[in-house]
Design a protein around this motif. Structure first.
Motif, PDB file in Angstrom:
ATOM      1  N   GLY A  15       0.815  -1.214   0.000  1.00 26.07           N
ATOM      2  CA  GLY A  15       0.000   0.000   0.000  1.00 26.07           C
ATOM      3  C   GLY A  15       0.841   1.252   0.000  1.00 26.07           C
ATOM      4  O   GLY A  15       0.499   2.242  -0.657  1.00 26.07           O
ATOM      5  N   LEU A  16       1.965   1.232   0.720  1.00 22.52           N
ATOM      6  CA  LEU A  16       2.868   2.379   0.747  1.00 22.52           C
ATOM      7  C   LEU A  16       3.495   2.617  -0.626  1.00 22.52           C
ATOM      8  O   LEU A  16       3.592   3.766  -1.084  1.00 22.52           O
ATOM      9  N   ILE A  17       3.895   1.558  -1.282  1.00 21.75           N
ATOM     10  CA  ILE A  17       4.474   1.690  -2.624  1.00 21.75           C
ATOM     11  C   ILE A  17       3.431   2.231  -3.587  1.00 21.75           C
ATOM     12  O   ILE A  17       3.739   3.065  -4.442  1.00 21.75           O
ATOM     13  N   ARG A  18       2.191   1.795  -3.447  1.00 17.54           N
ATOM     14  CA  ARG A  18       1.137   2.282  -4.336  1.00 17.54           C
ATOM     15  C   ARG A  18       0.885   3.772  -4.146  1.00 17.54           C
ATOM     16  O   ARG A  18       0.556   4.479  -5.085  1.00 17.54           O
ATOM     17  N   GLN A  19       1.060   4.279  -2.928  1.00 17.26           N
ATOM     18  CA  GLN A  19       0.823   5.695  -2.646  1.00 17.26           C
ATOM     19  C   GLN A  19       2.087   6.538  -2.785  1.00 17.26           C
ATOM     20  O   GLN A  19       2.072   7.726  -2.458  1.00 17.26           O
ATOM     21  N   LEU A  20       3.158   5.969  -3.289  1.00 15.60           N
ATOM     22  CA  LEU A  20       4.417   6.690  -3.415  1.00 15.60           C
ATOM     23  C   LEU A  20       4.315   7.961  -4.264  1.00 15.60           C
ATOM     24  O   LEU A  20       4.867   8.994  -3.872  1.00 15.60           O
ATOM     25  N   PRO A  21       3.611   7.972  -5.407  1.00 20.48           N
ATOM     26  CA  PRO A  21       3.492   9.231  -6.153  1.00 20.48           C
ATOM     27  C   PRO A  21       2.842  10.347  -5.332  1.00 20.48           C
ATOM     28  O   PRO A  21       3.326  11.487  -5.337  1.00 20.48           O
ATOM     29  N   LEU A  22       1.783  10.026  -4.605  1.00 22.14           N
ATOM     30  CA  LEU A  22       1.129  11.035  -3.773  1.00 22.14           C
ATOM     31  C   LEU A  22       2.053  11.487  -2.647  1.00 22.14           C
ATOM     32  O   LEU A  22       2.120  12.678  -2.332  1.00 22.14           O
ATOM     33  N   LEU A  23       2.800  10.564  -2.061  1.00 21.20           N
ATOM     34  CA  LEU A  23       3.725  10.914  -0.993  1.00 21.20           C
ATOM     35  C   LEU A  23       4.805  11.869  -1.493  1.00 21.20           C
ATOM     36  O   LEU A  23       5.142  12.850  -0.821  1.00 21.20           O
ATOM     37  N   VAL A  51       5.286  21.375  -8.915  1.00 24.13           N
ATOM     38  CA  VAL A  51       4.968  20.022  -8.454  1.00 24.13           C
ATOM     39  C   VAL A  51       3.529  19.660  -8.816  1.00 24.13           C
ATOM     40  O   VAL A  51       3.221  18.480  -9.044  1.00 24.13           O
ATOM     41  N   LEU A  52       2.641  20.636  -8.898  1.00 21.91           N
ATOM     42  CA  LEU A  52       1.286  20.345  -9.383  1.00 21.91           C
ATOM     43  C   LEU A  52       1.312  19.915 -10.847  1.00 21.91           C
ATOM     44  O   LEU A  52       0.608  18.983 -11.247  1.00 21.91           O
ATOM     45  N   VAL A  53       2.132  20.583 -11.646  1.00 21.12           N
ATOM     46  CA  VAL A  53       2.272  20.175 -13.053  1.00 21.12           C
ATOM     47  C   VAL A  53       2.902  18.783 -13.131  1.00 21.12           C
ATOM     48  O   VAL A  53       2.468  17.938 -13.933  1.00 21.12           O
ATOM     49  N   ALA A  54       3.908  18.522 -12.293  1.00 16.18           N
ATOM     50  CA  ALA A  54       4.533  17.197 -12.284  1.00 16.18           C
ATOM     51  C   ALA A  54       3.541  16.113 -11.860  1.00 16.18           C
ATOM     52  O   ALA A  54       3.561  14.996 -12.390  1.00 16.18           O
ATOM     53  N   SER A  55       2.657  16.441 -10.911  1.00 12.98           N
ATOM     54  CA  SER A  55       1.657  15.454 -10.506  1.00 12.98           C
ATOM     55  C   SER A  55       0.660  15.192 -11.629  1.00 12.98           C
ATOM     56  O   SER A  55       0.161  14.075 -11.770  1.00 12.98           O
ATOM     57  N   ALA A  56       0.384  16.206 -12.446  1.00 18.22           N
ATOM     58  CA  ALA A  56      -0.474  15.991 -13.620  1.00 18.22           C
ATOM     59  C   ALA A  56       0.205  15.038 -14.606  1.00 18.22           C
ATOM     60  O   ALA A  56      -0.448  14.158 -15.177  1.00 18.22           O
ATOM     61  N   VAL A  57       1.507  15.198 -14.777  1.00 14.04           N
ATOM     62  CA  VAL A  57       2.246  14.293 -15.669  1.00 14.04           C
ATOM     63  C   VAL A  57       2.246  12.875 -15.105  1.00 14.04           C
ATOM     64  O   VAL A  57       2.054  11.906 -15.843  1.00 14.04           O
ATOM     65  N   LEU A  58       2.453  12.751 -13.792  1.00 14.56           N
ATOM     66  CA  LEU A  58       2.390  11.425 -13.172  1.00 14.56           C
ATOM     67  C   LEU A  58       1.021  10.787 -13.374  1.00 14.56           C
ATOM     68  O   LEU A  58       0.922   9.601 -13.693  1.00 14.56           O
ATOM     69  N   ARG A  59      -0.017  11.569 -13.165  1.00 13.83           N
ATOM     70  CA  ARG A  59      -1.387  11.054 -13.324  1.00 13.83           C
ATOM     71  C   ARG A  59      -1.638  10.631 -14.756  1.00 13.83           C
ATOM     72  O   ARG A  59      -2.334   9.656 -15.023  1.00 13.83           O
ATOM     73  N   LEU A  60      -1.046  11.351 -15.706  1.00 10.50           N
ATOM     74  CA  LEU A  60      -1.235  11.031 -17.115  1.00 10.50           C
ATOM     75  C   LEU A  60      -0.489   9.759 -17.513  1.00 10.50           C
ATOM     76  O   LEU A  60      -1.020   8.936 -18.264  1.00 10.50           O
ATOM     77  N   VAL A  64      -3.414   3.056 -13.572  1.00 12.79           N
ATOM     78  CA  VAL A  64      -4.313   3.273 -12.441  1.00 12.79           C
ATOM     79  C   VAL A  64      -3.851   2.505 -11.207  1.00 12.79           C
ATOM     80  O   VAL A  64      -3.926   3.012 -10.092  1.00 12.79           O
ATOM     81  N   ARG A  65      -3.332   1.312 -11.382  1.00 13.22           N
ATOM     82  CA  ARG A  65      -2.923   0.514 -10.226  1.00 13.22           C
ATOM     83  C   ARG A  65      -1.673   1.063  -9.546  1.00 13.22           C
ATOM     84  O   ARG A  65      -1.352   0.678  -8.434  1.00 13.22           O
ATOM     85  N   ARG A  66      -0.937   1.962 -10.201  1.00 14.91           N
ATOM     86  CA  ARG A  66       0.286   2.527  -9.634  1.00 14.91           C
ATOM     87  C   ARG A  66       0.127   3.967  -9.147  1.00 14.91           C
ATOM     88  O   ARG A  66       0.976   4.465  -8.430  1.00 14.91           O
ATOM     89  N   VAL A  67      -0.934   4.653  -9.527  1.00 13.39           N
ATOM     90  CA  VAL A  67      -1.045   6.082  -9.243  1.00 13.39           C
ATOM     91  C   VAL A  67      -1.603   6.354  -7.845  1.00 13.39           C
ATOM     92  O   VAL A  67      -1.400   7.430  -7.302  1.00 13.39           O
ATOM     93  N   GLY A  68      -2.278   5.404  -7.246  1.00  7.03           N
ATOM     94  CA  GLY A  68      -2.788   5.576  -5.883  1.00  7.03           C
ATOM     95  C   GLY A  68      -3.836   6.663  -5.792  1.00  7.03           C
ATOM     96  O   GLY A  68      -4.696   6.801  -6.667  1.00  7.03           O
ATOM     97  N   PHE A  69      -3.766   7.462  -4.720  1.00  9.78           N
ATOM     98  CA  PHE A  69      -4.777   8.479  -4.471  1.00  9.78           C
ATOM     99  C   PHE A  69      -4.596   9.735  -5.311  1.00  9.78           C
ATOM    100  O   PHE A  69      -5.339  10.704  -5.129  1.00  9.78           O
ATOM    101  N   LEU A  70      -3.629   9.765  -6.223  1.00  8.09           N
ATOM    102  CA  LEU A  70      -3.606  10.854  -7.201  1.00  8.09           C
ATOM    103  C   LEU A  70      -4.789  10.709  -8.160  1.00  8.09           C
ATOM    104  O   LEU A  70      -5.192  11.669  -8.789  1.00  8.09           O
ATOM    105  N   ALA A  71      -5.325   9.515  -8.245  1.00  7.26           N
ATOM    106  CA  ALA A  71      -6.500   9.268  -9.070  1.00  7.26           C
ATOM    107  C   ALA A  71      -7.745   9.533  -8.231  1.00  7.26           C
ATOM    108  O   ALA A  71      -8.134   8.730  -7.403  1.00  7.26           O
TER     109      ALA A  71
END
Length: 101
Positions: A15-23, A51-60, A64-71
Protein backbone atom coordinates in the motif's frame (compact mmCIF):
# COMPACT_ATOMS: atom_id res chain seq x y z
CA UNK A 1 6.37 -23.21 -5.82
CA UNK A 2 5.47 -19.61 -6.61
CA UNK A 3 5.58 -16.88 -4.05
CA UNK A 4 2.37 -15.02 -3.27
CA UNK A 5 2.19 -11.42 -4.52
CA UNK A 6 3.55 -8.56 -2.41
CA UNK A 7 0.08 -7.33 -1.41
CA UNK A 8 -0.53 -10.72 0.24
CA UNK A 9 2.90 -11.07 1.87
CA UNK A 10 3.32 -7.44 2.99
CA UNK A 11 0.06 -5.50 2.58
CA UNK A 12 1.34 -2.36 4.36
CA UNK A 13 4.45 -2.15 2.18
CA UNK A 14 2.43 -2.78 -0.97
CA UNK A 15 0.00 0.00 0.00
CA UNK A 16 2.87 2.38 0.75
CA UNK A 17 4.47 1.69 -2.62
CA UNK A 18 1.14 2.28 -4.34
CA UNK A 19 0.82 5.69 -2.65
CA UNK A 20 4.42 6.69 -3.41
CA UNK A 21 3.49 9.23 -6.15
CA UNK A 22 1.13 11.03 -3.77
CA UNK A 23 3.73 10.91 -0.99
CA UNK A 24 6.34 12.51 -3.25
CA UNK A 25 3.89 15.27 -4.24
CA UNK A 26 2.88 15.96 -0.63
CA UNK A 27 6.48 16.05 0.63
CA UNK A 28 7.47 18.45 -2.16
CA UNK A 29 4.49 20.72 -1.43
CA UNK A 30 5.49 20.68 2.25
CA UNK A 31 9.03 21.71 1.31
CA UNK A 32 7.57 24.51 -0.84
CA UNK A 33 5.48 25.70 2.09
CA UNK A 34 8.56 25.60 4.30
CA UNK A 35 10.40 27.77 1.77
CA UNK A 36 7.47 30.21 1.82
CA UNK A 37 7.59 30.25 5.63
CA UNK A 38 11.32 31.00 5.63
CA UNK A 39 10.60 34.12 3.59
CA UNK A 40 11.27 33.14 -0.02
CA UNK A 41 7.63 33.19 -1.06
CA UNK A 42 8.24 33.37 -4.80
CA UNK A 43 10.51 30.34 -4.94
CA UNK A 44 8.23 28.33 -2.66
CA UNK A 45 5.10 29.06 -4.67
CA UNK A 46 6.84 28.33 -7.97
CA UNK A 47 7.97 25.01 -6.47
CA UNK A 48 4.38 24.20 -5.49
CA UNK A 49 3.10 25.17 -8.94
CA UNK A 50 5.69 23.02 -10.68
CA UNK A 51 4.97 20.02 -8.45
CA UNK A 52 1.29 20.34 -9.38
CA UNK A 53 2.27 20.18 -13.05
CA UNK A 54 4.53 17.20 -12.28
CA UNK A 55 1.66 15.45 -10.51
CA UNK A 56 -0.47 15.99 -13.62
CA UNK A 57 2.25 14.29 -15.67
CA UNK A 58 2.39 11.42 -13.17
CA UNK A 59 -1.39 11.05 -13.32
CA UNK A 60 -1.23 11.03 -17.12
CA UNK A 61 1.57 8.49 -17.47
CA UNK A 62 1.14 6.05 -14.59
CA UNK A 63 -1.35 3.19 -14.81
CA UNK A 64 -4.31 3.27 -12.44
CA UNK A 65 -2.92 0.51 -10.23
CA UNK A 66 0.29 2.53 -9.63
CA UNK A 67 -1.05 6.08 -9.24
CA UNK A 68 -2.79 5.58 -5.88
CA UNK A 69 -4.78 8.48 -4.47
CA UNK A 70 -3.61 10.85 -7.20
CA UNK A 71 -6.50 9.27 -9.07
CA UNK A 72 -9.56 11.05 -7.70
CA UNK A 73 -11.69 11.61 -10.78
CA UNK A 74 -11.31 10.49 -14.37
CA UNK A 75 -7.81 10.75 -15.80
CA UNK A 76 -8.68 13.67 -18.08
CA UNK A 77 -10.28 15.73 -15.31
CA UNK A 78 -7.41 15.08 -12.89
CA UNK A 79 -4.77 16.02 -15.46
CA UNK A 80 -6.58 19.18 -16.58
CA UNK A 81 -7.23 20.40 -13.03
CA UNK A 82 -3.74 19.64 -11.70
CA UNK A 83 -1.95 21.08 -14.72
CA UNK A 84 -4.25 24.11 -14.87
CA UNK A 85 -3.80 24.92 -11.19
CA UNK A 86 -0.03 24.44 -11.40
CA UNK A 87 0.39 26.59 -14.50
CA UNK A 88 -1.94 29.28 -13.16
CA UNK A 89 -0.12 29.45 -9.82
CA UNK A 90 3.30 29.58 -11.46
CA UNK A 91 2.31 32.24 -13.99
CA UNK A 92 0.58 34.41 -11.40
CA UNK A 93 3.54 34.26 -9.03
CA UNK A 94 6.00 35.12 -11.79
CA UNK A 95 3.83 38.05 -12.94
CA UNK A 96 4.04 39.80 -9.56
CA UNK A 97 6.75 42.44 -9.87
CA UNK A 98 9.66 42.35 -7.49
CA UNK A 99 10.01 45.33 -5.16
CA UNK A 100 12.67 47.81 -6.22
CA UNK A 101 15.54 48.25 -3.74
Amino acid sequence: MTRPPLYVRRPFLAGLIRQLPLLVVLVTVAVGLLVVTIGHWRQGLVMIGLVLVASAVLRLLLPVRRVGFLAVRSRLVDVVLLAGAGIALTVLVLMIPLPQP
